[in-house]
Every structure is written in structure tokens, then in C-alpha cells.
Enzyme design. Structure first.
Site, short mmCIF file in Angstrom:
data_model
loop_
_atom_site.label_atom_id
_atom_site.label_comp_id
_atom_site.label_asym_id
_atom_site.label_seq_id
_atom_site.Cartn_x
_atom_site.Cartn_y
_atom_site.Cartn_z
N PRO A 85 0.29 4.07 -7.33
CA PRO A 85 0.58 4.97 -6.22
C PRO A 85 1.62 5.98 -6.68
O PRO A 85 2.62 5.60 -7.29
CB PRO A 85 1.16 4.05 -5.15
CG PRO A 85 1.64 2.84 -5.88
CD PRO A 85 0.80 2.71 -7.12
N CYS A 88 9.88 1.44 -3.91
CA CYS A 88 10.43 2.80 -4.04
C CYS A 88 11.95 2.79 -3.82
O CYS A 88 12.42 2.38 -2.76
CB CYS A 88 9.76 3.74 -3.04
SG CYS A 88 10.40 5.42 -3.18
N LYS A 107 3.50 -4.33 -3.73
CA LYS A 107 4.08 -3.87 -5.01
C LYS A 107 5.60 -3.99 -4.92
O LYS A 107 6.21 -3.43 -4.01
CB LYS A 107 3.68 -2.42 -5.25
CG LYS A 107 4.24 -1.80 -6.53
CD LYS A 107 3.52 -0.49 -6.84
CE LYS A 107 4.08 0.21 -8.07
NZ LYS A 107 5.16 1.15 -7.75
N GLY A 157 4.79 -0.52 -15.47
CA GLY A 157 5.98 -0.05 -16.19
C GLY A 157 5.66 0.19 -17.65
O GLY A 157 5.33 -0.75 -18.39
N ASP A 158 5.71 1.47 -18.06
CA ASP A 158 5.51 1.88 -19.45
C ASP A 158 4.10 1.63 -19.98
O ASP A 158 3.91 1.59 -21.21
CB ASP A 158 6.53 1.19 -20.39
CG ASP A 158 7.95 1.69 -20.16
OD1 ASP A 158 8.10 2.76 -19.52
OD2 ASP A 158 8.90 1.03 -20.60
N ARG A 191 3.17 7.29 -14.95
CA ARG A 191 3.47 8.56 -15.62
C ARG A 191 2.51 8.91 -16.74
O ARG A 191 2.21 10.09 -16.95
CB ARG A 191 4.92 8.53 -16.12
CG ARG A 191 5.91 8.67 -14.96
CD ARG A 191 7.28 8.29 -15.37
NE ARG A 191 7.32 6.91 -15.82
CZ ARG A 191 8.37 6.35 -16.43
NH1 ARG A 191 9.43 7.08 -16.67
NH2 ARG A 191 8.35 5.08 -16.78
C1 LIG Z 1 5.75 11.17 -9.26
C2 LIG Z 1 5.86 9.71 -8.92
C3 LIG Z 1 5.62 9.29 -7.62
C4 LIG Z 1 5.69 7.93 -7.29
N1 LIG Z 1 5.38 7.53 -6.02
C5 LIG Z 1 5.29 6.20 -5.75
C6 LIG Z 1 4.77 5.74 -4.51
O1 LIG Z 1 4.36 6.52 -3.64
N2 LIG Z 1 4.72 4.38 -4.29
C7 LIG Z 1 5.13 3.48 -5.24
O2 LIG Z 1 5.04 2.27 -5.01
N3 LIG Z 1 5.61 3.89 -6.43
C8 LIG Z 1 5.68 5.22 -6.71
N4 LIG Z 1 6.09 5.63 -7.95
C9 LIG Z 1 6.42 4.61 -8.97
C10 LIG Z 1 5.18 4.30 -9.83
O3 LIG Z 1 4.10 3.82 -9.05
C11 LIG Z 1 5.51 3.28 -10.92
O4 LIG Z 1 5.92 2.10 -10.31
C12 LIG Z 1 6.60 3.75 -11.87
O5 LIG Z 1 6.46 5.12 -12.21
C13 LIG Z 1 6.61 2.92 -13.15
O6 LIG Z 1 5.39 3.05 -13.84
P1 LIG Z 1 5.29 3.91 -15.20
O7 LIG Z 1 6.32 3.37 -16.14
O8 LIG Z 1 3.86 3.69 -15.66
O9 LIG Z 1 5.56 5.33 -14.84
C14 LIG Z 1 6.04 6.98 -8.29
C15 LIG Z 1 6.29 7.42 -9.59
C16 LIG Z 1 6.19 8.76 -9.91
C17 LIG Z 1 6.44 9.19 -11.34
#
Ligand SMILES: Cc1cc2nc3c(=O)[nH]c(=O)nc-3n(C[C@H](O)[C@H](O)[C@H](O)COP(=O)(O)O)c2cc1C
Length: 493
Positions: free
Chosen positions: A132, A229, A268, A331-332, A355
Site C-alpha cells: 500500500p 503508518c 499490516k 522492507g527493502d 519503494r
Molecule cells: C510513498 C509511500 C507511501 C506509503 N503509504 C503507505 C500506506 O498508505 N499504507 C501503509 O501501510 N504503508 C505505506 N507506506 C509504507 C510501505 O507500504 C512500506 O511498508 C515501506 O515503504 C517499507 O517497504 P520498502 O522498504 O519496500 O519501501 C508507504 C511508503 C511510501 C514510500
């Protein structure tokens, strides 16, 4: 300032250290001393160390008031940021962790609260899934992710009150469904994504969460509760990661959702500072009857740039296996590039990408990503044109793309610069397409190709079969309306 930095560094060090290792610390430092160290450096930590192990809303309130107390000169001290002083930033004592471990086992011994069966059981295991993401997880991003191989896609978080009372309209030309209040679109979906689509709710109220889930139930295959969040807009009203500090409320919201909808419910969360606390919370969530638990392997206070602590997930995956409930690692994740490492290190079969997918949606491809500028951008512009997606959000999505490294990309530095400049100065999809010499009008062909790809997946057959057993909504329940051509659909999510 220096002390503050030192405290943060110490906390980070201890967070990254599993409890078993901390107990057998090579320095032989007793737990009591380590707690005192933290307390001496941070008065807020001292208040929490003295508090009972289970954090509550009240403890957060009392900390806030402690930190804003008057200074000797009678001046009000600036209140500390809640996210840095809450109980979630304090590593529990070994005694507290032992109590959590026992409570975890108690929760694991109890039967499920809701033993539901669903016509369409989502398969959460063995998949790379789209996280998300507010702004970045909009309809074009989800369709592209599915196109390149995402197993499931999450909507961005939408707050309960935002969706309650929204009107549902269907574009007669494309079938695209928009939930809106007046002219403002809250959320947009294409029916093709429904078998793989999970709607994420932001809520701090069981009744509102259930009401919100009922509004969208007919267009999605799962409901997810955001408990991760850390942004103040979410936490200030008790939503998102704030729910980690109010686990009873978190569980009540899940129970309300499980009661309300006839589709799978998931959740989550983030890691808690203590490993046994994390396990205990996970055990309580798994017991409710949710079908999946996603764990963002960072604590609430960790920054996005800090390495996700995958090594702490294995314990939670183990609990999930004991319950027969899937646990997803977040995460990552980088797609196929490190999926195997995630599986090996955590035991989780699925990884959720945020990301890396934001930077290039083709990261889901089993063959590895493709060059986003030459191959993904043309598709994005065609989807945006077809879906009448707002230029503002389309431009935002484009600006998140990171140039693919050679040999994926054969563009020179100068050519990349020109593309970026064209994106920056364009005021519409059409203008950018003209600058980049991209042919538009291919949106329908893209949807047809995507549908063929999705139909070829084993899950599609199960989805079709489930539809045969589920009564279609009565015509009067599906509100259809002509989209007013003069008011373009502005996709906010
Ligand atoms: C632009 C952006 C918006 C996000 N919005 C949400 C969200 O609406 N709900 C949520 O649970 N996490 C949100 N997150 C967190 C991501 O879902 C994820 O948990 C976090 O980026 C870690 O994953 P990654 O290391 O693959 O980036 C958001 C992250 C980013 C970068």
C-alpha cells in the site's frame, strides 16, 4: 544534542540485537544497568521503564504532558515529538520480554476467534506483492505491477470516514469504477484487478472501519488494516502505527472487520522494539482469524533509510505456520533480486515491495526488471490516457521512476536529462507523449493484454469458480452513473 544522538544510536544498536543475543551480551552487562543507561540519558525513557509493560493510550498522554512541563524559569518547554518519546521507542526489560513470551504462548493455545470460510480465498503465499502506498499505489501503478507479475496489489490507505458516504460510479466506456464525494475522486479501480486487489483501511474505530469496508466490498477481494503508518496525519488520531500502542483497539477493529465482510481480512504492522512483544502482538492478531499478517521489518521510530531487520521476522513466521496463517515480509524488498535471500532469512514465502516498485514497477517480473524509461513509461502514459487519470498523479508516478542502470538502459546521461526535462515541463499526458514521441491510444490493448495474462494465472480459475457460487449483487445495489465528461475523473488513490 550529542546526548540525544547517543541515545538514538544506543537504542538503534539494541533494537537490532535479538533478545537472546542481548541476554548473552559479550560484555555481560546486566539488564538493569542497560535500562538505567537509557533512563539516565532520556527522562522519557525513564518514565516508561517505570511504567507497566503494556503500553496504552494513557501512557502516551502522560508522557506528552511530562515532556511539556514548565521549566524552572516558568517557560513552557517545547513538547517532544510523540513519535520519539512513546513507549514504542523503549526496549523492554528482559523480565517484561519473558512475560510477553508467556502471554504469546497463552494466545497461541486459544482457538481462532472467527473461523470464517470465504467463496474467494486469497492466496497470500509465494508471491511478490505491491505494498500500500499513498500517491504511489494508484490505479496505473497497480495495473503495471500486475502486468509485470505482482501476485497481489494493495490500495493506498484510505481513511474510514473518507470512503463512508462516497458514491460509486462506473465509466460506461472503460468499466472503471470511481468512488467519489461530489467532484473529488477518493478511489478508482478497474474490474480486472478485483481478484488480486486488497483495500487498505486507516481507522481507529471498529464501527467506522466495518462501515467503510462494506462500502467497497463488492469491488475488492480483501480488506487490510493499516497498523504501520508512522506519519503524524495517521497517528495523531490513533490510526496507523498508533494502533501498535493500543493493541486492544487494534484487535477490536479486526474483529469488527471479520464480522462485517465476506472477504478475507488482513493486517499490516511494524516491529515493536521488543522481540517478545512483537511475537505476542502477532499471536493475538493471528488468533483473530485474519488470513494474512504483513510485517514491515522496521520499528515505528526507524527511518526508511535504515536497514529492515529481516532477522527478527522468523519468529513471527513461525507463529504464522503454527496457526496456518500467512506472514508477508516487508522492507527493502527488491523483487527477484533478493526474494530468495528474504525467503531464506525469514522463512516467509512472500515479500511486499514498496519503494523498489515505486522506482520501477517491472521489478515484479520473474525475468528481472526492464528499462523503465523506454518500456514502462509508454505503458503508463497509455493507461493514464485510457483511465482519464489525473496528470498531477501521473506526473508524480513518473517522477518516482529511477533510471535503470546499464545494460538495462542504453540511454545516455544527456538523453535521460532530456526525458526528465520533458516530464517537468509537460502539462498533460498528450504533451509528454508528443515530446517523447510515444504513441497514445493503446490503453485498451494494454488492458486486453493484461486480462489475458491474469486469466492465465491459476488463481483466475479459482476466482471464476467462486463467482459462480456467489450471488451477484442485485441491480439496485450497484449504483451506476454516467461519468460527466466535463468533470474528469481525478484519481486520488
Ligand atoms: C510513498 C509511500 C507511501 C506509503 N503509504 C503507505 C500506506 O498508505 N499504507 C501503509 O501501510 N504503508 C505505506 N507506506 C509504507 C510501505 O507500504 C512500506 O511498508 C515501506 O515503504 C517499507 O517497504 P520498502 O522498504 O519496500 O519501501 C508507504 C511508503 C511510501 C514510500
Amino acid at each position: 544534542m550529542l546526548i540525544g544522538r547517543l541515545t538514538a544510536a544506543l537504542n538503534r544498536l539494541r533494537l537490532a540485537m535479538p533478545v537472546a543475543l542481548r541476554a548473552a551480551s559479550p560484555t555481560g552487562e546486566p539488564a538493569a544497568k542497560r535500562i538505567r543507561l537509557s533512563s539516565e540519558l532520556d527522562p522519557a525513557a525513564a518514565a516508561v521503564a517505570a511504567a507497566p509493560p503494556k503500553p496504552t493510550n494513557d501512557s502516551v498522554t502522560s508522557l506528552a504532558s511530562t515532556s511539556s512541563s514548565s521549566s524552572p524559569k516558568g517557560k513552557k518547554k517545547k513538547p517532544k515529538q510523540a513519535s520519539k518519546t512513546g513507549p514504542w521507542s523503549v526496549v523492554p526489560t528482559l523480565e517484561q520480554e519473558a512475560a510477553s513470551a508467556a502471554a504469546c504462548e497463552e494466545a497461541m493455545a486459544l482457538p481462532f476467534e472467527f473461523e470464517r470460510k470465504y467463496a474467494h480465498e486469497l492466496v497470500y503465499s509465494n508471491k511478490l506483492v505491491l505494498a500500500p502506498m499513498v500517491r504511489s499505489g494508484t490505479l496505473p501503478a497497480r495495473l503495471l505491477s500486475l502486468y509485470y507479475g505482482a501476485g497481489l496489489v494493495w490500495t493506498p490507505e484510505i481513511v474510514d470516514k473518507a470512503i463512508i458516504g462516497a458514491q460509486r460510479t462506473v465509466d460506461p466506456e472503460t468499466g472503471i469504477i470511481t468512488y467519489h464525494k461530489g467532484q473529488g475522486a477518493i478511489w478508482t479501480t478497474h474490474p480486472i484487478e478485483k481478484p488480486f486487489l486488497i483495500f487498505q483501511i486507516g481507522s481507529a474505530d471498529p464501527a467506522l472501519a466495518a462501515q467503510a469496508a462494506k462500502v467497497v466490498e463488492q469491488d475488492v477481494s480483501g480488506i487490510d488494516l493499516n497498523c504501520g503508518c508512522p506519519k503524524p496525519f495517521s497517528t495523531h488520531s490513533g490510526m496507523g502505527a498508533a494502533l501498535l500502542s493500543t493493541p486492544d483497539l487494534l484487535l477490536d477493529i479486526l474483529r469488527a472487520l471479520l464480522r462485517a465482510v465476506d472477504i478475507p481480512v488482513s493486517c499490516k504492522i511494524r516491529l515493536l522494539p521488543g522481540q517478545q512483544d512483537t511475537r505476542h502482538l502477532a499471536a493475538r492478531i493471528l488468533r483473530t482469524g485474519v488470513r494474512n499478517l504483513t510485517v514491515h521489518c522496521r520499528t515505528r521510530d526507524m527511518r526508511p533509510g535504515e536497514r529492515a531487520i529481516w532477522e527478527r521476522l522468523g519468529d513471527v513466521v513461525e507463529l504464522g505456520k503454527r496457526r496456518g496463517i500467512n506472514v508477508i515480509c516487508n522492507g527493502d524488498g527488491e523483487g527477484t533480486a533478493n526474494w530468495n535471500t528474504i525467503k531464506t532469512q525469514t522463512g516467509a514465502s512472500s515479500a511486499m515491495l514498496a519503494r523498489s516498485a515505486e522506482n520501477n514497477p517491472s521489478v515484479f517480473s520473474p525475468d528481472g526488471p526492464v528499462d523503465n524509461i523506454t518500456q514502462v513509461v509508454p505503458k503508463l502514459l497509455n493507461i493514464a490516457e485510457y483511465a482519464k487519470h489525473s496528470w498531477g498523479n501521473t506526473k508524480f508516478l513518473l517522477m518516482q521512476y529511477r533510471p535503470s542502470p546499464p545494460p538495462l538502459s542504453t540511454l545516455s546521461k544527456q538523453q535521460r536529462k532530456e526525458v526528465n526535462e520533458a516530464i517537468a515541463r509537460s502539462k498533460s499526458v498528450e504533451e509528454l507523449a508528443e515530446s517523447l514521441r510515444i504513441e497514445l491510444g493503446q490503453g485498451k490493448a494494454f488492458i486486453d493484454e493484461l486480462e489475458a495474462k491474469l486469466r492465465a494465472r491459476p488463481e483466475w480459475g479459482a476466482w471464476e469458480a467462486s463467482r459462480a457460487t456467489t450471488a451477484e449483487p442485485k441491480p439496485e445495489e450497484v449504483k451506476e452513473a454516467q461519468v460527466d465528461e466535463s468533470t474528469p475523473i481525478v484519481a486520488a488513490a
